[in-house]
Structure formats: C-alpha cells, structure tokens
Design an enzyme around this catalytic site. Structure first.
Site, PDB file in Angstrom:
ATOM      1  N   ASN A  54     -16.246  -3.085   5.732  1.00  0.00           N
ATOM      2  CA  ASN A  54     -16.678  -4.453   5.430  1.00  0.00           C
ATOM      3  C   ASN A  54     -17.160  -5.111   6.716  1.00  0.00           C
ATOM      4  OD1 ASN A  54     -14.373  -3.784   3.469  1.00  0.00           O
ATOM      5  ND2 ASN A  54     -15.331  -5.555   2.536  1.00  0.00           N
ATOM      6  N   ARG A  95      -6.604  -4.611   1.211  1.00  0.00           N
ATOM      7  CA  ARG A  95      -7.001  -3.761   0.080  1.00  0.00           C
ATOM      8  C   ARG A  95      -8.147  -2.834   0.506  1.00  0.00           C
ATOM      9  NH1 ARG A  95     -11.399  -2.317  -2.639  1.00  0.00           N
ATOM     10  NH2 ARG A  95     -12.132  -4.460  -2.660  1.00  0.00           N
ATOM     11  N   ASP A  96      -9.289  -3.409   0.801  1.00  0.00           N
ATOM     12  CA  ASP A  96     -10.470  -2.598   1.106  1.00  0.00           C
ATOM     13  C   ASP A  96     -10.277  -1.820   2.410  1.00  0.00           C
ATOM     14  OD1 ASP A  96     -13.066  -1.652   0.811  1.00  0.00           O
ATOM     15  OD2 ASP A  96     -13.869  -3.607   0.276  1.00  0.00           O
ATOM     16  N   HIS A 101     -20.330  -5.427   2.880  1.00  0.00           N
ATOM     17  CA  HIS A 101     -20.087  -4.263   3.739  1.00  0.00           C
ATOM     18  C   HIS A 101     -21.194  -4.189   4.786  1.00  0.00           C
ATOM     19  CE1 HIS A 101     -16.646  -2.131   1.859  1.00  0.00           C
ATOM     20  NE2 HIS A 101     -16.939  -2.971   0.884  1.00  0.00           N
ATOM     21  N   CYS A 159     -15.417   2.215  -0.016  1.00  0.00           N
ATOM     22  CA  CYS A 159     -14.973   2.683  -1.321  1.00  0.00           C
ATOM     23  C   CYS A 159     -14.904   4.208  -1.316  1.00  0.00           C
ATOM     24  CB  CYS A 159     -15.945   2.203  -2.398  1.00  0.00           C
ATOM     25  SG  CYS A 159     -15.501   2.832  -4.019  1.00  0.00           S
ATOM     26  N   HIS A 173     -19.181 -10.236  -1.476  1.00  0.00           N
ATOM     27  CA  HIS A 173     -18.321  -9.255  -0.815  1.00  0.00           C
ATOM     28  C   HIS A 173     -19.234  -8.336  -0.006  1.00  0.00           C
ATOM     29  CE1 HIS A 173     -14.839  -6.315  -0.858  1.00  0.00           C
ATOM     30  NE2 HIS A 173     -15.836  -5.464  -0.736  1.00  0.00           N
TER      31      HIS A 173
HETATM   32  N1  COA Z   1      -1.514   1.590 -11.530  1.00  0.00           N
HETATM   33  C1  COA Z   1      -0.679   2.640 -11.370  1.00  0.00           C
HETATM   34  N2  COA Z   1      -0.728   3.754 -12.097  1.00  0.00           N
HETATM   35  C2  COA Z   1      -1.668   3.832 -13.054  1.00  0.00           C
HETATM   36  C3  COA Z   1      -2.555   2.780 -13.276  1.00  0.00           C
HETATM   37  C4  COA Z   1      -2.462   1.631 -12.471  1.00  0.00           C
HETATM   38  N3  COA Z   1      -3.291   0.594 -12.616  1.00  0.00           N
HETATM   39  N4  COA Z   1      -3.375   3.113 -14.288  1.00  0.00           N
HETATM   40  C5  COA Z   1      -3.015   4.338 -14.694  1.00  0.00           C
HETATM   41  N5  COA Z   1      -1.989   4.775 -13.941  1.00  0.00           N
HETATM   42  C6  COA Z   1      -1.307   6.066 -14.040  1.00  0.00           C
HETATM   43  C7  COA Z   1      -0.915   6.435 -15.453  1.00  0.00           C
HETATM   44  O1  COA Z   1       0.343   5.928 -15.769  1.00  0.00           O
HETATM   45  C8  COA Z   1      -0.933   7.933 -15.396  1.00  0.00           C
HETATM   46  O2  COA Z   1       0.234   8.372 -14.750  1.00  0.00           O
HETATM   47  P1  COA Z   1       0.875   9.824 -15.069  1.00  0.00           P
HETATM   48  O3  COA Z   1      -0.153  10.824 -14.636  1.00  0.00           O
HETATM   49  O4  COA Z   1       2.109   9.833 -14.245  1.00  0.00           O
HETATM   50  O5  COA Z   1       1.106   9.815 -16.557  1.00  0.00           O
HETATM   51  C9  COA Z   1      -2.096   8.249 -14.452  1.00  0.00           C
HETATM   52  O6  COA Z   1      -2.244   7.069 -13.627  1.00  0.00           O
HETATM   53  C10 COA Z   1      -3.391   8.551 -15.179  1.00  0.00           C
HETATM   54  O7  COA Z   1      -3.652   7.532 -16.104  1.00  0.00           O
HETATM   55  P2  COA Z   1      -5.059   7.370 -16.841  1.00  0.00           P
HETATM   56  O8  COA Z   1      -5.053   6.148 -17.673  1.00  0.00           O
HETATM   57  O9  COA Z   1      -5.414   8.681 -17.505  1.00  0.00           O
HETATM   58  O10 COA Z   1      -6.016   7.087 -15.646  1.00  0.00           O
HETATM   59  P3  COA Z   1      -7.195   7.962 -15.041  1.00  0.00           P
HETATM   60  O11 COA Z   1      -6.673   9.194 -14.405  1.00  0.00           O
HETATM   61  O12 COA Z   1      -8.297   8.043 -16.016  1.00  0.00           O
HETATM   62  O13 COA Z   1      -7.629   6.964 -13.832  1.00  0.00           O
HETATM   63  C11 COA Z   1      -7.683   4.695 -13.066  1.00  0.00           C
HETATM   64  C12 COA Z   1      -8.108   5.686 -14.131  1.00  0.00           C
HETATM   65  C13 COA Z   1      -8.477   3.410 -13.290  1.00  0.00           C
HETATM   66  C14 COA Z   1      -6.206   4.428 -13.187  1.00  0.00           C
HETATM   67  C15 COA Z   1      -7.974   5.269 -11.652  1.00  0.00           C
HETATM   68  O14 COA Z   1      -9.260   5.805 -11.636  1.00  0.00           O
HETATM   69  C16 COA Z   1      -7.823   4.237 -10.564  1.00  0.00           C
HETATM   70  O15 COA Z   1      -6.739   3.799 -10.268  1.00  0.00           O
HETATM   71  N6  COA Z   1      -8.920   3.838  -9.934  1.00  0.00           N
HETATM   72  C17 COA Z   1      -8.897   2.863  -8.886  1.00  0.00           C
HETATM   73  C18 COA Z   1     -10.124   2.950  -8.104  1.00  0.00           C
HETATM   74  C19 COA Z   1     -10.119   2.049  -6.915  1.00  0.00           C
HETATM   75  O16 COA Z   1      -9.175   1.403  -6.557  1.00  0.00           O
HETATM   76  N7  COA Z   1     -11.290   2.035  -6.270  1.00  0.00           N
HETATM   77  C20 COA Z   1     -11.493   1.304  -5.084  1.00  0.00           C
HETATM   78  C21 COA Z   1     -11.725  -0.113  -5.275  1.00  0.00           C
HETATM   79  S1  COA Z   1     -13.293  -0.589  -5.938  1.00  0.00           S
HETATM   80 ZN    ZN Z   2     -15.563  -3.378  -0.679  1.00  0.00          ZN
END
Ligand code: COA
Ligand code: ZN
Length: 311
Positions: free
Chosen positions: A255, A16-17, A215, A246, A213
């Site tokens: 990490n 993942r990370d 880094h 991140c 966790h």
């Molecule tokens: N998995 C897959 N797709 C997702 C999802 C998920 N968990 N959550 C939302 N989506 C999709 C929605 O279906 C939507 O799709 P579309 O554009 O085709 O309609 C799109 O993503 C936007 O959805 P929305 O709820 O408006 O999300 P957002 O744009 O505000 O983003 C997150 C919010 C949380 C989904 C996004 O910021 C994210 O995935 N962040 C992860 C960060 C991460 O992993 N960081 C590193 C680890 S700490």
């Molecule tokens: Zn991390």
C-alpha cells in the site's frame, strides 16, 4: 489555485493488508505492540484484521486474540473494522463487537473467484444473508462494501466504471451507504482516478461515504491520492511502512505508506492528527519481519537514509 478536499480521513489498514502479506508468522504480542504504536500515533480508524480462513491467510489465525486484546483496552474514539469474505467471518465480527465490517467483492469476476472462491453473485447473496442476520441485532457492525480491482485486475485488465457503479447500486439496494474503491494491484493513474470520480459523483446519489484504497506498486499512489482530493471523498486507506499486497493478485505490492500519505496531506494543509514519527517506529518494527517490503519515503527521511535537501 486548485481547491482540495480538506475533510478526508486517513484509514490505517496495515494490521490487515500489511500483516497478511508477511510470510513469517508475526507473534501475536508483536502485532498488538505495533497496533498500539499506530493508535498512539493518532490513527482514528483502522482495519485491524480480517476474519478469514486461516488456510487462505495463515497470518490472520490469531485475529480474535489481537482484536480482543486491543478492544479490552477501550481506546477512545477509535473505529475498528475487519475485512470479512463471508457469513462465517461476519458472525465472528459480530461476536468481537467490531464497529464495522469491510465485506469484499471484487469488481472482476476472476479476482473474486481467486480471492474468496465465490462468483460475484454468490458474494452478493452472502452479503444479503449478513444484512438479514445483522438487521435483527442491536449494535451489529456497520457494513462497508470494499471493491477490489476497481481500477484493474491482474487477470482481466481494466474494469469499466459502469461495472463498479452497478456493484455500488447492488450494495445500496441492500442498505449499504459506505463503499471503498480499491486499487488492489496499483495500476491506477491520476487522470484515471480523476475521470473515475467524475463519473462516480455525476452518477451516484449524494449522501454516500466513499473511500479510496491505494497500492503503490508502480509508484503512483500519492499522485492518485492527490487526484482524489479534488472530490468530496471521505477516506484514504494506507498502510504503515508501505507493506501490503493481496496474496491472490499476482504482482500486487504494498500500500501507499501511511507516513508518506500523512506527510503529503499535512503539507497540503489537510489536518490528519497523526504523528509521522510514531508511524515510522511501527514501520521499522514490521520491517524486522519483512525487511525487503519496507516502502516508505518518510522512514528513509527520519532514519537519515535520504539525502538532506538539495545535496
Ligand atoms: N474465518 C475462518 N474460517 C473460515 C471462514 C472465515 N471467515 N470461512 C470459512 N472458514 C473455514 C471453514 O470453517 C472451513 O473449515 P474446515 O476446513 O476446518 O471445515 C474452511 O474454512 C473451508 O470453508 P469453505 O466455506 O469451504 O471456504 P473455502 O475453502 O471455499 O474458502 C474463504 C473461502 C472465503 C473462506 C477463503 O477463500 C478466504 O478466507 N479468503 C480470504 C481472502 C483474503 O483475505 N484475501 C485478502 C484480502 S482482499
Ligand atoms: Zn489492499
């Protein structure tokens, strides 16, 4: 002599990370191959992916395929978790029969906003929805609350321990018992880790499962792990090859390498059951996709790139 905690589990978070920070898309079959190597090395708990928006983290677009393939092989005694930022991801985790989800809520408001586009309160509301939904399903994934920026935020600087404790309490109110404290940008120092856990263990009730966790951005991760071993924590999180970081935290680097952590633990008499050579094999494989990000002492030692002792 100093007493250390010998009952600590190494949790591999490389898939993942580590993967999430590699710019070129790693073919799905290569991801699966590296994960298999790490399982073969003896890792018993792994954060295997994240169920996040592929727009936010393109590398995780094949998450379901990766998880589905590994789960179909029915490895014994392997606990698989996935990072989840919202209800959408939690539903995928349920469908994929994950053992647990790591729901992320950053300790700092601005990192939470950057990372998952929610305020901390909105994230807790989302977590509550997940708790409610899972409570109706037998065999639903366990819930782990991961707390990025516990030791410092790239936007807001140091975070008070009281804030972390408050978030743990909010998680406990939702029935959560397992928490991960993340040094997302690798700013913690060993004395800070010591005073942090002193306060945590003095304040929070017993019976919680707690992890750290780490880094290695500033080279202090192993020292921080050592400091944490003075406390009855349950797990230490690391990434094979020392990849990681991140994308939503400027300056965050990899990490601590799992092979380096395992080497230190074994030298301290903490059994891990993990084969360093196999981790190094996986690290060298991942290095093909991100050669500059490899950050592993044991890889240098085992590939003959470190000077022999004393010379
Ligand atoms: N998995 C897959 N797709 C997702 C999802 C998920 N968990 N959550 C939302 N989506 C999709 C929605 O279906 C939507 O799709 P579309 O554009 O085709 O309609 C799109 O993503 C936007 O959805 P929305 O709820 O408006 O999300 P957002 O744009 O505000 O983003 C997150 C919010 C949380 C989904 C996004 O910021 C994210 O995935 N962040 C992860 C960060 C991460 O992993 N960081 C590193 C680890 S700490
Ligand atoms: Zn991390």
């Amino acid at each position: 002599m100093r007493q250390i905690n010998k009952d600590v589990r190494v949790v591999e978070v490389g898939p993942r990370d580590g993967f999430q920070n590699v710019k070129v898309f790693i073919p799905t079959e290569k991801k699966i191959e590296m994960i298999e190597t790490v399982i073969d090395a003896g890792v018993k708990e792994m954060e295997i992916t994240s169920f996040v928006s592929p727009k936010a983290i393109p590398q995780m677009a094949d998450a379901k395929e990766v998880v589905g393939t590994i789960k179909a092989r029915q490895h014994k005694d392997l606990f698989l978790t996935a990072l989840v930022p919202n209800l959408f991801g939690a539903r995928v985790a349920l469908e994929m029969k994950m053992d647990a989800i790591n729901f992320v809520i950053s300790v700092s408001e601005s990192h939470n906003k950057e990372n998952v586009r929610h305020t901390i309160d909105e994230s807790f509301a989302e977590l509550e929805r997940i708790v409610n939904e899972y409570s109706n399903v037998q065999g639903a994934p366990h819930l782990i609350l991961s707390l990025p920026t516990t030791f410092g935020c790239p936007f807001e600087g140091p975070q008070p321990v009281s804030k972390v404790i408050n978030m743990v309490r909010r998680g406990m109110d939702l029935g959560i018992r397992r928490f991960i404290f993340s040094d997302t940008i690798g700013v913690a120092n060993p004395l800070q880790v010591e005073s942090f856990f002193e306060e945590i263990f003095a304040t929070l009730p017993s019976g919680l499962e707690l992890g750290l966790h780490l880094h290695d951005t500033r080279g202090m991760a192993l020292a921080n792990a050592f400091a944490a071993l003075s406390f009855p924590i349950n797990s230490l999180e690391s990434s094979f090859g020392g990849f990681g970081g991140c994308p939503f935290a400027p300056g965050a680097a990899g990490n601590v390498a799992t092979e380096d952590l395992v080497n230190m633990l074994e030298n301290l008499g903490v059994p891990t059951g993990i084969d360093i050579k196999k981790l190094v094999k996986a690290a060298l494989e991942l290095a093909k996709f991100a050669p500059d990000a490899l950050n592993s002492h044991m890889t240098r030692v085992l590939t003959g790139k470190a000077a022999p002792c004393g010379l």
